[in-house]
Design a protein around this motif. Structure first.
Motif, short mmCIF file in Angstrom:
data_model
loop_
_atom_site.label_atom_id
_atom_site.label_comp_id
_atom_site.label_asym_id
_atom_site.label_seq_id
_atom_site.Cartn_x
_atom_site.Cartn_y
_atom_site.Cartn_z
N THR A 33 -16.08 -75.74 -90.13
CA THR A 33 -15.88 -74.33 -90.68
C THR A 33 -16.18 -73.47 -89.44
O THR A 33 -17.21 -73.41 -88.78
CB THR A 33 -16.66 -73.53 -91.62
N SER A 35 -14.53 -73.68 -86.47
CA SER A 35 -14.02 -74.45 -85.25
C SER A 35 -12.79 -73.68 -84.72
O SER A 35 -11.99 -73.44 -85.44
CB SER A 35 -13.83 -75.84 -85.49
N GLY A 90 -10.37 -72.21 -87.85
CA GLY A 90 -11.62 -72.88 -88.83
C GLY A 90 -11.97 -72.24 -89.87
O GLY A 90 -13.00 -72.29 -90.55
#
Length: 351
Positions: A33, A35, A90
């Motif tokens: 999450t 990214s 992300g």
């Protein structure tokens, strides 16, 4: 998720119809999450349905994904660009709205999404967005020779996805990431095969997810995940693999995507092809040209050669003779003592 039919392995595509409740993606992967590498891609379908895929943010307005994500199954019909939506880098997509819509889809003319579920050649697409959605972490596209070097060295590559954790489950609302080790890349527009740890791998919804090679100074995008085989999503297939394309080898598509999005087609989106001068070189010397140094106990052999023009280069199992200007495409295997052999191919310019 697609599958590829060959003498080597069957590979299945990784896109899926959407959506119900949360689940993990990239089976056995870590939470990614937030990214900057990965985005969720959703394609509208008739009847208020969607297809779920993944993409990699290469430029602020360009997402790289798999072509079968945006082409109707069993046809060559490309989705309307307005039907393709991309979420923030992300993002947890639960309750979220897309960060951008697509204005153009760039893919190989004549691409057909087979209804058999097998991966086809050229399974690559670039999505051009209507706005910039963030700052990509990707430095550039990995070159063919860099992909070949990473393969024979067994360098870890990370891939990302919003897919399922099992053959029967929901797609994830958050991205996950997993490392894999490449073991075969036959150059050009062929697939790079990788393998993750037992019990882990790509699954439905992971199609188009970015495969990232990290160096000491750069984050290189190999290309999109196109398919996979074996456990956990296809346990009936013995061989377990994840495959992706090397995007930089699709030069015309890359340049079209850049110009369509308003970037310069002349930018150095990858590194130049390696070169050889006239002379005779051992297999290990040739590997050094692509940044691979091998120990004395490592066996390196040429198993294929293709020259343009003919006889510009000729090879035995252990050496290559370079005779004239042109290109020399070499396939080699590298085997360390006690390890599995790795196979790669790359092309050299002859000066």
């Amino acid at each position: 998720m697609k599958k590829i039919s060959s003498a080597f392995i069957a590979i299945f595509t990784l896109f899926i119809g959407l959506i119900s409740t949360p689940a993990n993606a990239v089976v056995g992967g870590a939470d990614a999450t937030g990214s900057g590498f990965v985005v969720a891609v959703r394609v509208d379908l008739p009847g208020d349905l969607q297809t779920a895929c993944t993409g990699g943010l290469w430029k602020p307005k360009i997402v790289v994904t798999a072509a079968h994500c945006v082409v109707a199954e069993g046809t060559s019909t490309v989705a309307n660009a307005s039907e393709v939506h991309v979420y923030a880098q992300g993002a947890n997509v639960s309750g979220a709205r897309p960060a951008a819509n697509t204005t153009a889809i760039i893919l190989t003319g004549g691409y057909s999404n087979s209804s058999t579920g097998f991966v086809e050649a050229n399974d690559l697409a670039f999505l051009i967005l209507d706005k910039e959605i963030g700052t990509p972490l990707i430095s550039r596209l990995a070159s063919e020779s860099e992909a070949a070097a990473a393969t024979v060295l067994g360098k870890k590559m990370n891939f990302f996805g919003y897919g399922q954790t099992a053959k029967v489950s929901d797609v994830s609302l958050i991205p996950l990431t997993l490392s894999q080790t490449p073991f075969q890349f036959l150059g050009g527009k062929t697939y790079l095969y990788g393998k993750s740890a037992t019990g882990t791998g790509a699954c439905f919804g992971d199609s188009g997810g970015p495969v990232i090679l990290q160096t000491e100074t750069e984050n290189l995008l190999i290309g999109p995940v196109a398919g996979g085989s074996g456990s956990p999503c296809y346990p009936e297939i013995k061989e377990r693999a994840v495959l992706g394309l090397v995007a930089s080898n699709f030069t015309a598509l890359v340049k079209t995507a850049l110009t369509t999005a308003g970037y310069s087609a002349d930018e150095a989106f990858t590194t130049p092809r390696p070169s050889l001068n006239k002379g005779t070189f051992t297999a290990k010397t040739v590997l050094k040209k692509i940044g691979v140094t091998t120990s004395g106990s490592t066996n390196v052999r040429f198993v294929g050669v293709k020259a343009k023009p003919k006889n510009a280069c000729v090879a035995t199992a252990t050496s290559v003779i370079v005779n004239a200007k042109g290109t020399c495409t070499l396939t080699f295997t590298v085997k360390k003592s006690g390890k599995t052999a790795r196979t790669a191919k790359t092309t050299f310019d002859i000066g």
